[in-house]
Motif scaffolding. Structure first.
Motif, PDB file in Angstrom:
ATOM      1  N   LEU A  67       0.824  -1.200   0.000  1.00 50.32           N
ATOM      2  CA  LEU A  67       0.000   0.000   0.000  1.00 50.32           C
ATOM      3  C   LEU A  67       0.858   1.250   0.000  1.00 50.32           C
ATOM      4  N   LEU A  93      -3.771   5.454   0.695  1.00 46.57           N
ATOM      5  CA  LEU A  93      -3.905   6.275  -0.500  1.00 46.57           C
ATOM      6  C   LEU A  93      -4.081   5.437  -1.767  1.00 46.57           C
ATOM      7  N   ALA A  94      -3.390   4.266  -1.824  1.00 49.74           N
ATOM      8  CA  ALA A  94      -3.466   3.430  -3.017  1.00 49.74           C
ATOM      9  C   ALA A  94      -2.947   2.034  -2.712  1.00 49.74           C
ATOM     10  N   LEU A  96      -0.620  -0.750  -4.359  1.00 50.98           N
ATOM     11  CA  LEU A  96       0.414  -0.841  -5.400  1.00 50.98           C
ATOM     12  C   LEU A  96       0.378  -2.222  -6.026  1.00 50.98           C
TER      13      LEU A  96
END
Length: 97
Positions: A67, A93-94, A96
């Motif tokens: 992440l 946030l995201a 990966l």
């Protein structure tokens, strides 16, 4: 190693993934001057967030995912000599890939 920690609700237990430092010129940067890592690996997940209707909203990540997380979010803890962070799902946030 088995961790006896189970995050609650929409919280996630993550372990920081250290960035590999490549220093041209042999300059050594002390640990105190390094930036906090933003990439983390999911170690454990809570039960999920509850929506307004009382239904559980599943996580968008799974155990083992990498992440991108908020740099200063979460609570740092130490277990068996290793450092971990407990984050709210909002601090992610995201994912990966």
């Amino acid at each position: 190693m088995i961790l006896n920690v189970r995050p609650l609700g929409d919280r996630i237990l993550v372990e920081a993934v250290e960035e590999k430092a490549v220093n041209k010129g042999g300059i050594v940067i002390p640990d105190t001057a390094k930036e906090k890592p933003m990439e983390s690996r999911v170690v454990a997940l809570g039960t999920g967030k509850t929506d307004d209707n009382g239904k559980k909203v599943p996580f968008e990540m799974k155990k083992g995912d990498h992440l991108l997380v908020n740099k200063y979010g979460g609570t740092e803890i130490k277990l068996d000599g290793k450092e971990y962070k407990i984050l709210n799902s909002d601090d992610v946030l995201a994912v990966l890939e």
